[in-house]
Design a protein around this motif. Structure first.
Motif, PDB file in Angstrom:
ATOM      1  N   LEU A  30       0.776  -1.280  -0.067  1.00  0.00           N
ATOM      2  CA  LEU A  30       0.019   0.095  -0.050  1.00  0.00           C
ATOM      3  C   LEU A  30       0.904   1.390   0.074  1.00  0.00           C
ATOM      4  N   LEU A  31       2.170   1.057   0.593  1.00  0.00           N
ATOM      5  CA  LEU A  31       3.046   2.215   0.418  1.00  0.00           C
ATOM      6  C   LEU A  31       3.992   2.367  -0.622  1.00  0.00           C
ATOM      7  N   MET A  32       3.963   1.351  -1.540  1.00  0.00           N
ATOM      8  CA  MET A  32       4.953   1.449  -2.556  1.00  0.00           C
ATOM      9  C   MET A  32       4.410   2.603  -3.720  1.00  0.00           C
ATOM     10  N   PRO A  33       5.642   3.099  -4.349  1.00  0.00           N
ATOM     11  CA  PRO A  33       5.265   4.483  -5.307  1.00  0.00           C
ATOM     12  C   PRO A  33       5.008   3.543  -6.699  1.00  0.00           C
ATOM     13  N   TYR A  34       4.660   2.258  -6.723  1.00  0.00           N
ATOM     14  CA  TYR A  34       4.598   1.883  -8.047  1.00  0.00           C
ATOM     15  C   TYR A  34       3.244   1.486  -8.308  1.00  0.00           C
ATOM     16  N   ARG A  35       2.477   1.649  -9.180  1.00  0.00           N
ATOM     17  CA  ARG A  35       1.025   1.756  -9.461  1.00  0.00           C
ATOM     18  C   ARG A  35       0.427   0.377  -9.330  1.00  0.00           C
ATOM     19  N   LYS A  36       1.130  -0.766 -10.009  1.00  0.00           N
ATOM     20  CA  LYS A  36       0.778  -2.017  -9.866  1.00  0.00           C
ATOM     21  C   LYS A  36       0.877  -2.855  -8.757  1.00  0.00           C
TER      22      LYS A  36
END
Length: 335
Positions: free
Chosen positions: A33-39
């Motif tokens: 949920l905190l990742m900067p990557y959309r997928k």
């Protein structure tokens, strides 16, 4: 809820899968949920929504799971919703004129929300690294033998431990309130709206509604002695007085309709004595339980299978004897 027993009676292999899935969803998947990557963010949102939906269909946890879904829904960005919702659903969820103009800009290719600006990626990565650093004490606490529940480990309280329950009991103990017009009985049970009582009554579907009294009765059964739930004494007093505001909170007053015959069927019979018994409930399983011992014969000559099997644990309150209005008034008023 009505599906809980089926989940409970699933094979052991399924329960092992549940345990490992629970650990993954609650310990590892939140990082997505905190990742900067959309997928990755979309995957994290879907995992949390699916997990909470499973909890909703397998038990009655009131509104907790519905609220937990909200942050996960925010992970589903505009481009995903526009491309995967039907036109009618878009109009319902995104129906304002400004939103419609935004949707048209996306569909016409004027803007592309699927591509994040560089500055946003930098901020997202920095926030992710900050959360990793601040959560290290939380993880250490999680691995500790003496965990701290609902606590914070930084001055700003940005990260901390949270849990609705510090310990989950392995047994289903329920408090059953009984009253009588004479000390030697017969004793009549009070049935609540949703909590287990009558072993032949199927659970109701209540989520996301919250029956606070039923919930508090279960909490009291897990809290130890009645002194840790002093509100119970006031509840018993009001039940003996047959106060309408309290009677309306339960399924029915066993003294309102006397259909069993005997002395308590006479006009004007009312409760004079009250007590609380503790029972241990288990789901009825036809392969394990002897149906001949616990299933009565109904009017058609057949047998009615119970939903629960229960065993008396002992007296909860009072430890000995019974309670009357005068005795309860002294306890409530502190005399």
């Amino acid at each position: 809820n009505p599906f809980t027993r089926y989940f409970h009676n699933m094979p052991k292999a399924w329960h092992r899968f549940e345990v490992w899935s629970n650990h993954f969803v609650e310990l590892a998947a939140p990082l997505l949920l905190l990742m900067p990557y959309r997928k990755w963010r979309l995957a994290g949102g879907f995992i949390q929504i699916l997990f909470q939906a499973t909890l909703i269909f397998s038990g009655n946890l009131s509104f907790l799971n519905w609220l937990t879904m909200v942050p996960a829904i925010f992970c589903l960005d505009d481009a995903f919703l526009i491309n995967n919702l039907s036109p009618s659903a878009q109009k319902l969820a995104l129906g304002t004129p400004a939103t419609q103009s935004y949707i048209k800009s996306i569909t016409d290719g004027v803007i592309s929300p699927m591509q994040s600006p560089m500055i946003r990626n930098i901020v997202s990565i920095a926030f992710f690294l900050l959360m990793v650093k601040l959560n290290l004490p939380v993880i250490q606490n999680l691995l500790s033998r003496r965990q701290i529940m609902n606590g914070s480990f930084d001055k700003l309280r940005l990260c901390g431990t949270y849990g609705a329950f510090g310990v989950v009991a392995e047994h289903r103990d329920e408090l059953i309130i009984e009253s009588a017009s004479a000390v030697d009985g017969p004793w009549k049970e009070y049935q609540f709206k949703v909590k287990p009582g009558d072993i032949y009554r199927r659970p109701r579907w209540i989520s996301p509604y919250h029956y606070r009294l039923d919930w508090q009765m279960w909490i009291a059964s897990q809290s130890g002695r009645v002194e840790r739930s002093p509100w119970l004494m006031r509840l018993l007093l009001k039940l003996l007085r047959q106060e309408k505001d309290v009677i309306d909170l339960i399924e029915n007053d066993p003294w309102t309709h006397n259909i069993t015959g005997g002395e308590d069927s006479r006009c004007g019979a009312s409760p004079r004595f009250i007590r609380i018994e503790k029972y241990r409930y288990k789901f009825y399983n036809q392969q394990k339980n002897d149906e001949n011992e616990i299933s009565p014969v109904n009017g058609d000559g057949g047998k009615k299978s119970p939903y629960w099997v229960r065993e008396r644990v002992g007296r909860y309150f009072p430890r000995q004897g019974v309670m009357t209005v005068d005795m309860l008034e002294e306890l409530v008023n502190g005399n």
